[in-house]
Design an enzyme around this catalytic site. Structure first.
Site, PDB file in Angstrom:
ATOM      1  N   SER A   1       1.019  -1.243  -0.018  1.00  0.00           N
ATOM      2  CA  SER A   1       0.095  -0.231   0.306  1.00  0.00           C
ATOM      3  C   SER A   1       0.300   1.015   0.344  1.00  0.00           C
ATOM      4  O   SER A   1       1.924   1.479   0.769  1.00  0.00           O
ATOM      5  CB  SER A   1      -0.768   0.527   1.239  1.00  0.00           C
ATOM      6  OG  SER A   1      -1.318   1.901   1.261  1.00  0.00           O
TER       7      SER A   1
ATOM      8  N   TYR B   1      -1.745   5.935  -4.375  1.00  0.00           N
ATOM      9  CA  TYR B   1      -2.863   6.647  -4.048  1.00  0.00           C
ATOM     10  C   TYR B   1      -2.305   7.993  -4.935  1.00  0.00           C
ATOM     11  O   TYR B   1      -1.958   7.919  -4.863  1.00  0.00           O
ATOM     12  CB  TYR B   1      -3.097   6.917  -2.624  1.00  0.00           C
ATOM     13  CG  TYR B   1      -4.231   5.521  -2.065  1.00  0.00           C
ATOM     14  CD1 TYR B   1      -5.139   5.007  -2.409  1.00  0.00           C
ATOM     15  CD2 TYR B   1      -3.802   5.114  -0.728  1.00  0.00           C
ATOM     16  CE1 TYR B   1      -6.310   4.110  -1.795  1.00  0.00           C
ATOM     17  CE2 TYR B   1      -4.940   4.626   0.287  1.00  0.00           C
ATOM     18  CZ  TYR B   1      -5.732   4.183  -0.606  1.00  0.00           C
ATOM     19  OH  TYR B   1      -6.367   3.199   0.434  1.00  0.00           O
TER      20      TYR B   1
ATOM     21  N   THR C   1      -5.028   3.160  -7.510  1.00  0.00           N
ATOM     22  CA  THR C   1      -6.429   2.870  -7.202  1.00  0.00           C
ATOM     23  C   THR C   1      -7.562   4.558  -7.044  1.00  0.00           C
ATOM     24  O   THR C   1      -7.001   5.063  -7.075  1.00  0.00           O
ATOM     25  CB  THR C   1      -6.680   2.782  -5.252  1.00  0.00           C
ATOM     26  OG1 THR C   1      -5.568   1.306  -5.025  1.00  0.00           O
ATOM     27  CG2 THR C   1      -7.038   2.312  -4.663  1.00  0.00           C
TER      28      THR C   1
ATOM     29  N   LYS D   1      -7.279  -0.457  -9.903  1.00  0.00           N
ATOM     30  CA  LYS D   1      -7.566  -1.592  -8.703  1.00  0.00           C
ATOM     31  C   LYS D   1      -9.309  -0.611  -9.115  1.00  0.00           C
ATOM     32  O   LYS D   1      -8.906   0.339  -7.854  1.00  0.00           O
ATOM     33  CB  LYS D   1      -6.970  -1.450  -7.392  1.00  0.00           C
ATOM     34  CG  LYS D   1      -7.414  -1.777  -6.572  1.00  0.00           C
ATOM     35  CD  LYS D   1      -6.620  -2.718  -5.640  1.00  0.00           C
ATOM     36  CE  LYS D   1      -7.516  -3.350  -3.883  1.00  0.00           C
ATOM     37  NZ  LYS D   1      -8.088  -2.444  -3.066  1.00  0.00           N
TER      38      LYS D   1
ATOM     39  N   HIS E   1     -12.729  -2.313  -3.180  1.00  0.00           N
ATOM     40  CA  HIS E   1     -11.564  -1.769  -1.710  1.00  0.00           C
ATOM     41  C   HIS E   1     -12.660  -2.593  -1.123  1.00  0.00           C
ATOM     42  O   HIS E   1     -12.564  -1.987   0.800  1.00  0.00           O
ATOM     43  CB  HIS E   1     -12.049  -0.252  -1.539  1.00  0.00           C
ATOM     44  CG  HIS E   1     -11.020   0.224  -1.043  1.00  0.00           C
ATOM     45  ND1 HIS E   1     -10.223   0.622  -1.812  1.00  0.00           N
ATOM     46  CD2 HIS E   1     -10.125   0.480  -0.077  1.00  0.00           C
ATOM     47  CE1 HIS E   1      -8.727   2.087  -0.995  1.00  0.00           C
ATOM     48  NE2 HIS E   1      -9.137   1.082   0.250  1.00  0.00           N
TER      49      HIS E   1
ATOM     50  N   ASP F   1     -10.882  -8.786  -5.787  1.00  0.00           N
ATOM     51  CA  ASP F   1     -10.328  -9.377  -4.450  1.00  0.00           C
ATOM     52  C   ASP F   1     -12.390  -8.416  -4.220  1.00  0.00           C
ATOM     53  O   ASP F   1     -13.061  -8.516  -4.501  1.00  0.00           O
ATOM     54  CB  ASP F   1      -9.989  -8.470  -4.275  1.00  0.00           C
ATOM     55  CG  ASP F   1      -9.816  -6.780  -3.845  1.00  0.00           C
ATOM     56  OD1 ASP F   1     -11.083  -6.224  -4.151  1.00  0.00           O
ATOM     57  OD2 ASP F   1      -8.493  -5.720  -4.011  1.00  0.00           O
TER      58      ASP F   1
ATOM     59  N   ARG G   1     -12.397 -15.850   1.087  1.00  0.00           N
ATOM     60  CA  ARG G   1     -12.789 -16.919   2.338  1.00  0.00           C
ATOM     61  C   ARG G   1     -12.003 -18.156   2.052  1.00  0.00           C
ATOM     62  O   ARG G   1     -11.918 -18.909   3.243  1.00  0.00           O
ATOM     63  CB  ARG G   1     -13.691 -16.457   3.237  1.00  0.00           C
ATOM     64  CG  ARG G   1     -13.643 -15.418   3.946  1.00  0.00           C
ATOM     65  CD  ARG G   1     -12.688 -14.080   4.663  1.00  0.00           C
ATOM     66  NE  ARG G   1     -13.678 -12.861   4.357  1.00  0.00           N
ATOM     67  CZ  ARG G   1     -13.160 -11.616   4.203  1.00  0.00           C
ATOM     68  NH1 ARG G   1     -12.268 -11.941   2.577  1.00  0.00           N
ATOM     69  NH2 ARG G   1     -13.164 -10.783   3.771  1.00  0.00           N
TER      70      ARG G   1
HETATM   71  C1  LIG Z   1      -7.818  -2.228   7.036  1.00  0.00           C
HETATM   72  C2  LIG Z   1      -7.603  -2.265   5.952  1.00  0.00           C
HETATM   73  C3  LIG Z   1      -6.860  -1.165   4.592  1.00  0.00           C
HETATM   74  C4  LIG Z   1      -7.163  -1.674   3.365  1.00  0.00           C
HETATM   75  N1  LIG Z   1      -5.699  -0.555   2.673  1.00  0.00           N
HETATM   76  C5  LIG Z   1      -5.470  -0.010   1.504  1.00  0.00           C
HETATM   77  C6  LIG Z   1      -4.906   0.363   0.966  1.00  0.00           C
HETATM   78  O1  LIG Z   1      -3.692   1.121   1.836  1.00  0.00           O
HETATM   79  N2  LIG Z   1      -4.861   0.293  -0.443  1.00  0.00           N
HETATM   80  C7  LIG Z   1      -5.672  -0.292  -1.549  1.00  0.00           C
HETATM   81  O2  LIG Z   1      -5.941   0.227  -2.624  1.00  0.00           O
HETATM   82  N3  LIG Z   1      -6.536  -1.128  -0.611  1.00  0.00           N
HETATM   83  C8  LIG Z   1      -6.722  -1.205   0.715  1.00  0.00           C
HETATM   84  N4  LIG Z   1      -8.333  -1.802   1.096  1.00  0.00           N
HETATM   85  C9  LIG Z   1      -8.318  -2.706   0.553  1.00  0.00           C
HETATM   86  C10 LIG Z   1      -8.064  -3.711   0.213  1.00  0.00           C
HETATM   87  O3  LIG Z   1      -6.563  -3.921  -0.757  1.00  0.00           O
HETATM   88  C11 LIG Z   1      -8.594  -5.459  -0.227  1.00  0.00           C
HETATM   89  O4  LIG Z   1      -9.224  -4.129  -1.984  1.00  0.00           O
HETATM   90  C12 LIG Z   1      -9.888  -5.853   0.404  1.00  0.00           C
HETATM   91  O5  LIG Z   1      -9.709  -5.691   1.557  1.00  0.00           O
HETATM   92  C13 LIG Z   1      -9.974  -6.776  -0.529  1.00  0.00           C
HETATM   93  O6  LIG Z   1     -11.256  -7.325   0.806  1.00  0.00           O
HETATM   94  P1  LIG Z   1     -11.821  -8.877   1.609  1.00  0.00           P
HETATM   95  O7  LIG Z   1     -10.858  -7.753   2.364  1.00  0.00           O
HETATM   96  O8  LIG Z   1     -12.556  -8.318   1.795  1.00  0.00           O
HETATM   97  O9  LIG Z   1     -10.393  -9.537   1.268  1.00  0.00           O
HETATM   98  C14 LIG Z   1      -7.666  -1.777   2.682  1.00  0.00           C
HETATM   99  C15 LIG Z   1      -8.667  -2.895   3.420  1.00  0.00           C
HETATM  100  C16 LIG Z   1      -8.096  -3.443   4.931  1.00  0.00           C
HETATM  101  C17 LIG Z   1      -9.651  -4.380   5.245  1.00  0.00           C
END
Ligand SMILES: Cc1cc2nc3c(=O)[nH]c(=O)nc-3n(C[C@H](O)[C@H](O)[C@H](O)COP(=O)(O)O)c2cc1C
Length: 388
Positions: free
Chosen positions: A137, A160, A186, A261, A285, A316, A320
């Site tokens: 990230s 970002y 993203t 993304k 996300h 994504d 699970r």
């Molecule tokens: C705590 C947390 C922080 C995240 N931070 C980012 C991030 O910094 N950049 C980003 O593109 N997506 C971020 N995401 C989204 C994840 O990349 C991903 O799209 C998402 O977690 C997938 O779904 P899932 O948690 O159900 O597996 C974040 C998700 C979570 C849970």
């Protein structure tokens, strides 16, 4: 009356049902005890302060999109073929010329040190041990150089856009110099979001958060390693003015492959095709951006059809189970990313927890592949699933 109560309690104490109930483990206390990746969720809740758990779990508004991401998989059934020699299965997956041992990718999750002191480095070591691709990230709490060293192979960098062209260019240059082969832009967070679950859990946290988190959110951003040495005055991570022209400019400014993304529609997948984009991650996300109520697995087929066969599509959201990975591959994804599951593993048990999560999903995927008569990833075609 009192005697009745005593008798009842004596009966209860002697009951085999109670003995059984006492043996049922509530929360696992070591990774080896996990039966599935969901077991790590309770362990993470136990390990984390409420505010940090809230950050990890939250969706937006009523968390309906988070729920939809899981529900979506239930509408897809499997059509196993029989009498295929499934003595062996090969999970190798090719992404932009690199062959990975399996199609399970670590999604970018910000601020991993909020879950474990070793944060992104522990995840990188787990990725190395379990031969998984890691996407780092922008708001990582370890630098890209450190993570790359721990991973022992290139990681992809998630970007970002930020509200400043200059800051964005500096981030791109740094990722490029560190050796990242792929840049993941993203695009699903142009403005803010309403993370209500996080806010509620924050209120139950009695610790003095200002000891770690400055009250000015901009200051928090400035402390992130990727912004070191960059003037972040009045700069935020979001860029509401970003358009397809910005994507084309970014495309022309780097030799890294460019993946978008957050694409969830056919129209935008077609725009990717016409804008020189190399790959797409179908994502909402993890239900943390807009409350669309639509699962990513439902969005996947239209994105795959809009993208055509030259753009690799990943997905994504709510993955699970090995069967979830299998369904995504059957609907046209080249690979899947997981977010919360590995963060739960990290929060509860550090590197070992992340490793176990990756391994469990890989083993489950291999099992369903063989059960369905599919021996390789390319053999997982559209005909192995039925969408209700
Ligand atoms: C705590 C947390 C922080 C995240 N931070 C980012 C991030 O910094 N950049 C980003 O593109 N997506 C971020 N995401 C989204 C994840 O990349 C991903 O799209 C998402 O977690 C997938 O779904 P899932 O948690 O159900 O597996 C974040 C998700 C979570 C849970």
């Amino acid at each position: 009356m009192r005697e009745d109560r005593r008798r009842f309690l004596r009966f209860l104490a002697a009951s085999p049902l109670l003995a059984q109930a006492q043996q049922i483990p509530g929360v696992i206390d070591k990774p080896a005890d996990a039966l599935n990746v969901m077991d790590f969720e309770a362990a993470a809740r136990k390990a984390l302060p409420p505010a940090h758990f809230g950050y990890l779990q939250t969706g937006v508004d009523d968390d309906e999109t988070v729920k939809a991401n899981r529900e979506g998989f239930k509408r897809i059934q499997l059509r196993p073929r029989r009498l295929v020699d499934v003595s062996h299965a090969d999970l190798r997956t090719e992404l932009f010329g690199t062959v990975w041992d399996h199609p399970i990718v670590i999604a970018p999750v910000g601020s991993l040190k909020a879950f474990h002191p070793e944060g992104e480095v522990a995840v990188a070591r787990a990725a190395r041990a379990r031969k998984a691709l890691q996407i780092l990230s922008t708001v990582t709490t370890s630098s890209v150089e450190e993570v790359m060293q721990a991973a022992g192979r290139p990681v992809w960098f998630q970007l970002y856009p930020t509200s400043s062209q200059e800051v964005m260019s500096k981030l791109v240059r740094r990722a490029e110099s560190a050796g990242c082969p792929v840049l993941v832009l993203t695009v699903d967070l142009p403005v803010g979001r309403n993370t209500e679950t996080m806010e509620r859990l924050k209120r139950t946290d009695k610790r003095d958060c200002s000891a770690c988190h400055p009250s000015d959110p901009g200051a928090g951003l400035r402390r992130k390693p990727m912004f070191e040495g960059i003037n972040m005055t009045n700069v935020g991570v979001f860029n509401p003015a970003m358009t397809w022209d910005s994507v084309r400019r970014l495309r022309d400014s780097t030799r890294m492959k460019l993946v978008l993304k957050g694409i969830v529609t056919r129209e935008d997948a077609e725009m990717c095709r016409n804008s020189g984009v190399d790959g797409i991650i179908v994502s909402n996300h993890g239900g943390r951006a807009d409350e669309t109520g639509r699962s990513t697995i439902e969005c996947l087929p239209e994105v795959v059809s809009g993208a055509g066969d030259k753009i690799g599509v990943l997905v994504d959201g709510g993955i699970r189970r090995g069967t979830d990975v299998f369904k995504a591959l059957a609907l046209g994804a080249r690979a899947v990313c997981i977010g919360r599951p590995y963060a739960w593993g990290l929060a509860a048990f550090g590197q070992e927890g992340v490793e176990k999560v990756l391994e469990m999903l890989r083993v489950e995927l291999e099992l369903v592949m063989r059960q369905c008569g599919t021996r390789t990833i390319p053999e997982i075609g559209r005909s192995v699933v039925l969408v209700r």
